[in-house]
Design an enzyme around this catalytic site. Structure first.
Site, short mmCIF file in Angstrom:
data_model
loop_
_atom_site.label_atom_id
_atom_site.label_comp_id
_atom_site.label_asym_id
_atom_site.label_seq_id
_atom_site.Cartn_x
_atom_site.Cartn_y
_atom_site.Cartn_z
NE ARG A 99 -3.72 -0.17 2.48
CZ ARG A 99 -4.49 -0.25 3.49
NH1 ARG A 99 -4.56 0.45 4.46
NH2 ARG A 99 -5.05 -1.58 3.36
CG HIS A 105 -6.77 -0.68 -5.68
ND1 HIS A 105 -5.60 -1.16 -4.96
CD2 HIS A 105 -7.00 0.39 -4.61
CE1 HIS A 105 -5.03 -0.54 -4.14
NE2 HIS A 105 -6.04 0.51 -3.78
CE1 TYR A 141 -21.03 16.67 -14.35
CE2 TYR A 141 -20.06 16.47 -12.00
CZ TYR A 141 -21.21 16.63 -12.92
OH TYR A 141 -22.38 16.71 -12.36
#
Length: 761
Positions: free
Chosen positions: A38, A84, A128
């Site tokens: 991580r 993930h 967007y």
């Protein structure tokens, strides 16, 4: 009929184990997972798993630099669905950072839409925005289809993902990384690719190269937002040698580029009539422009930087922060130094080269060791690519040999195919073909039987044999491997060289001149003020020295407590009856148009405590401090200044004991006069009172009943002076003080006739 089998008892699965060992085992698993999967980047490709999975998913979606953009939501969905299993917000945030050219020196994602800005504004929602890979990301992933790296199963076993990316782009140092794991962290700045390549080539040519030689070509950080690294070369070199250190980064004062493309580093913009202003064109890495401007504006509002008049943000695509001085006589260098000291225009970047090596083991590596490990990994990738290519060549040569045999015996091959029900085994037996060769011949198209095909096949075979020979030589020769790596690195350097727009160094490495020693308080404009503190703790400062007996206005139910004359350059000492002293700057007090502000918003005075004195601090001055029980000591004013809001504990108190009297000692005074509630007076030498930094002090006067009423310091030969009662304002002086002169701690005797009945001097 009852069942003969009984259901298993779930309590049989419970294991009795000590809580501490069970907890430590599970926490260790969590810690290792955080470190290796991580938070820390891999040395070989410089990526954390989330970034690697993002780029891999975009590659699978064919979001190449030459292809059309796709919605970021599509990318995030693929990443969290296939590779993930974490929150979409964290994945999108990671993707946004890869696209920000002020966060990454060499962006790996090209964004379309609102991806945030250097002011700290967030990107638009992923529905967007659109994204695709950059040329740099493609270089980092080059060779994934050439057997260069291992592929591992995804979290659900349905797919595969690469363990690392094999590309030659040195992403770890080029783009840097930061992360916090369990018990360890990493913080790596970005660097210039050309300098990384130069240092690597130096190391390949001479594995025993000294660290100092590497630092001659590898100069230090090259941050996305530019700026200036102001540490000395020795400090920078020491940080990279050990893998740990701190590097100072400053913003750049500049009005643009002058002749020849060099920066006009003074940052002074002339306005005519002797007026000027400073222009900031670059800010330190990871500093939000809006927060920096807020810091500077707060300094102006709080009058902490009186030589600065105004700050304006005139930025467009380029940063332009304009600083207007108070007057044209202000020293520009003093203004710069002040901003470096008081704002984030100068920051410290904590270097921590903590990475996962090829064995997934975390460790802090110096520059040389880090480059050595990276070269080893690239040599390994080169060998794996070569072996994979040899396998492909062998497979192709096998087919080419079969095709050539077919062309040499074309009529017989056609006859077998036309006449035999099972032509494949017949061809294999007659011409010694392998199963793959026979199958390939049977699958040939008629158009490939043209006359020129045989010549092309022989040409291809010869080329493959030559390539095979070169690859075998490469595999057998470490020197050839190093030469090949150097050739590839030089090609990479051309693409990211100093003459290219992306490769040009942005951060200047320039040791700063020695810091100018100056007192920030010296910049406060000296003006007279009258400080008014009310009984309920509201404080204000009126401009000028107003008569102290003026009719000041207070809130309803409040009244006067203290009033004194001071200068804006003064520090004010505030004493509370709990024995603590607090420090206020006279220039920071609110104006006297209103009722002021509660003093407790400026310093942390205990709610139960009451203020007993407020007076200006004087260098080398002394105060006589005394409690209601008649104990006291002398204190140096220099020792009473407090650095924090919590103040400084000076007089030790306990239940029933309070600090009640704070008297300034004039330089010519040599005695102390003390009177008790019992109307007994003692006068003794000031030298008998010890000078302490903290404590209860010594007994000044002894009492059977009551406590101390008042005390004062005096010059013995001048006598004791007090004001007569009534409105006459007459002053009485008692010159003969011998009847009351005793040793410290005596009970004393009644004061002279005419001494005030309230027992106050």
């Amino acid at each position: 009929m009852a069942s003969t089998t009984s259901e298993p008892d779930p309590f049989d699965a419970i294991v009795d184990a000590p809580f501490d060992s069970a907890l430590s085992e599970r926490y260790l698993v969590y810690a290792l997972s955080t470190i290796t999967a991580r938070s820390l980047p891999d040395l070989r490709d410089g990526l954390k798993p989330v970034h690697r999975r993002l780029l891999w998913a975009m590659r699978q979606l064919k979001l190449n630099p030459t292809d059309a953009f796709k919605k970021s939501a599509r990318v995030v969905g693929d990443v969290i669905g296939k590779y993930h299993p974490h929150g979409d917000a964290s994945v999108y945030d990671a993707m946004v950072r890869l696209a920000q050219d002020w966060s990454l020196r060499y962006p790996l994602v090209e964004g379309q839409g609102n991806f945030g800005n250097v002011d700290g504004d967030n990107a638009a929602a992923y529905r967007y925005t659109e994204a695709r890979l950059t040329r740099t990301a493609m270089l980092l992933m080059a060779g994934l289809d050439e057997g260069t790296v291992n592929f591992v199963p995804t979290y659900n076993g349905e797919d595969e993902e690469p363990e690392i990316f094999p590309g030659l782009f040195p992403n770890l140092l080029a783009n840097g990384a930061s992360g916090i794991a369990v018990g360890m962290a990493t913080n790596i700045p970005s660097h210039n690719v050309a300098e990384i390549v130069d240092a690597t080539l130096l190391l390949i040519d001479n594995p025993a190269v000294e660290h100092a030689q590497l630092m001659q070509v590898f100069h230090g950080p090259d941050l996305p937002t530019g700026g200036v690294v102001v540490d000395s070369p020795a400090v920078i070199s020491a940080a990279y040698e050990t893998g740990r250190g701190a590097i100072r980064v400053r913003g750049r004062f500049s009005t643009g580029k002058g002749e020849g493309g060099s920066w006009e580093e003074t940052g002074i913009e002339k306005l005519g009539s002797g007026q000027w202003q400073l222009v900031v064109s670059e800010i330190p890495y990871m500093v939000q422009k809006s927060k920096l401007i807020e810091q500077i504006a707060a300094l102006i509002a709080d009058k902490k930087l009186p030589i600065l008049e105004d700050v304006r943000d005139e930025s467009d695509e380029q940063i332009r922060i304009v600083l207007v001085p108070k007057s044209r006589n202000v020293d520009p260098e003093l203004l710069k130094e002040s901003l470096y000291r008081l704002t984030d225009l100068e920051t410290r970047f904590g270097l921590n080269l903590n990475v996962l090596d090829a064995h997934r083991t975390p460790g802090v590596l110096g520059l040389k060791l880090l480059l050595q490990e990276w070269v080893i990994s690239q040599i390994d990738i080169l060998l794996r690519r070569s072996r994979h290519r040899l396998e492909k060549i062998a497979a192709r040569l096998e087919l080419l040999e079969g095709y050539i045999i077919a062309f040499l015996n074309l009529d017989r091959i056609i006859e077998i195919i036309r006449t035999e029900d099972e032509p494949k085994p017949v061809m294999m037996a007659e011409f010694g073909l392998t199963d793959r060769q026979a199958e390939a011949i049977l699958n040939m198209r008629l158009r490939s039987l043209r006359k020129l095909e045989e010549m092309e096949l022989r040409k291809e075979r010869d080329e493959l044999l030559a390539e095979k020979e070169e690859l075998e030589k490469l595999l057998d020769s470490p020197a050839r491997q190093r030469t090949r790596l150097k050739r590839d690195l030089n090609a990479l350097r051309k693409e990211y060289g100093p003459e290219t727009a992306l490769g040009r160094r942005r951060t200047t490495i320039a040791e700063a001149a020695p810091t100018r020693e100056f007192n920030m308080d010296a910049m406060i404009e000296k003006e007279p003020v009258t400080v008014i503190l009310s009984a309920k703790g509201w404080i204000r400062a009126a401009k000028g020295h107003v008569p102290l007996d003026s009719d000041f206005k207070f809130k309803e139910g409040d009244g006067p407590a203290f009033a004194l004359h001071a200068q804006t350059t003064d520090k004010l000492l505030v004493a509370a009856d709990n024995g603590r002293f607090y420090t206020l700057g006279a220039d920071k007090l609110p104006g006297a148009r209103g009722f002021g502000e509660p003093i407790r918003t400026m310093v942390d005075i205990d709610p139960e405590a009451h203020i007993v004195a407020i007076l200006p601090w004087k260098a080398k001055g002394q105060l006589l401090l005394a409690s209601n029980t008649g104990r006291g000591f002398t204190a140096e004013m220099d020792e009473l200044l407090a650095e924090t809001r919590k103040g400084r504990g000076v007089v030790s108190t306990k239940p029933g004991v309070k600090l009640t009297h704070v008297r300034e000692i004039a330089p010519e005074h040599d005695h102390v006069a003390v009177i008790g509630d019992n109307r007994k007076l003692v006068i003794f030498a000031l030298s008998e009172v010890p000078i302490l930094a903290k404590g209860q002090g010594v007994t000044l006067q002894r009492y059977k009943d009551g406590g101390m009423a008042d005390l004062v310091t005096l010059k013995f030969e001048d006598g004791l002076t007090w004001t007569m009662g009534g409105e006459s304002g007459r002053v009485r002086v008692e010159k003969d003080l011998l009847p009351w002169k005793v040793a410290r701690g005596a009970a004393g005797r009644l004061p002279p006739n005419g001494f005030p009945r309230d027992n106050k001097f």
